[in-house]
Scaffold this active site. Sequence first.
Site, PDB file in Angstrom:
ATOM      1  N   ASP A 122       0.854  -1.190   0.000  1.00 58.04           N
ATOM      2  CA  ASP A 122       0.000   0.000   0.000  1.00 58.04           C
ATOM      3  C   ASP A 122       0.889   1.239   0.000  1.00 58.04           C
ATOM      4  O   ASP A 122       1.740   1.391   0.884  1.00 58.04           O
ATOM      5  CB  ASP A 122      -0.889  -0.016   1.245  1.00 58.04           C
ATOM      6  CG  ASP A 122      -1.985   1.033   1.209  1.00 58.04           C
ATOM      7  OD1 ASP A 122      -1.780   2.105   0.613  1.00 58.04           O
ATOM      8  OD2 ASP A 122      -3.064   0.782   1.790  1.00 58.04           O
ATOM      9  N   GLU A 199      -0.178 -11.509  -8.213  1.00 57.88           N
ATOM     10  CA  GLU A 199      -1.385 -11.213  -8.979  1.00 57.88           C
ATOM     11  C   GLU A 199      -1.348  -9.784  -9.517  1.00 57.88           C
ATOM     12  O   GLU A 199      -1.671  -9.536 -10.678  1.00 57.88           O
ATOM     13  CB  GLU A 199      -2.644 -11.387  -8.112  1.00 57.88           C
ATOM     14  CG  GLU A 199      -2.967 -12.822  -7.741  1.00 57.88           C
ATOM     15  CD  GLU A 199      -2.450 -13.218  -6.368  1.00 57.88           C
ATOM     16  OE1 GLU A 199      -2.924 -14.233  -5.831  1.00 57.88           O
ATOM     17  OE2 GLU A 199      -1.554 -12.527  -5.843  1.00 57.88           O
TER      18      GLU A 199
END
Length: 221
Positions: A122, A199
């Site tokens: 993040d 991913e």
Amino acid sequence: MRLRRIAAADEAVAHSQLVVHEPEKQKGHWQELFERGQAIELEIGMGKGRFIIDMARLHPEINYVGIERYPSVLYRALQKMEALEREGQMPLNLRFLCIDARELPDIFAPGEVECIYLNFSDPWPKARHANRRLTSEGFLVRYDQILAEEGRIEFKTDNRELFDYSLETAAVSPAFQIEEKTYDLHRDEKMSAGNVMTEYEEKFSSKGNPICKMLLHRRRD
């Protein structure tokens, strides 16, 4: 982006034998959780687990611990492991933690970890949240407390601002030095060798977004 809560996640995580509960009791004794005593590597903020599961399958000579703060996200990794178990392909050298990474020094003893992977963390773009970034000065201090003498950190992101910030914090760290860096991993023949994608990495790179990566090692001077 708001995290979608999965109703079954909390119970699944709480009862999974793959999740280490009360991990502070394992401090200094992590090798006892695995079939073989070998190097331990962590991924912090592992998401749905593709990277850490692939790494565990590719490198049975290493023990891995995947760390994810949110049960609804960790639940997806547990589902992947269950599917592999049904196929007889589940790696035995992988465990999970559902914790905040700020707790790491309370969970791992000095020198107990060989490598820390930070993948697409993040970015916490607001300046007032800078200390929450996993490459902030405060987190580098925490990593220093648990990494082995020759320990390393591998960081990947598609966020250029976060990458530049991370280079700056690493450059002034008293514990670590930048060993290598690239602003376009998939076009860097040397640094992309053996690269295992997450991913997010597959998604971002398929759109033409360059992936940045840096390797940190303990200072040798």
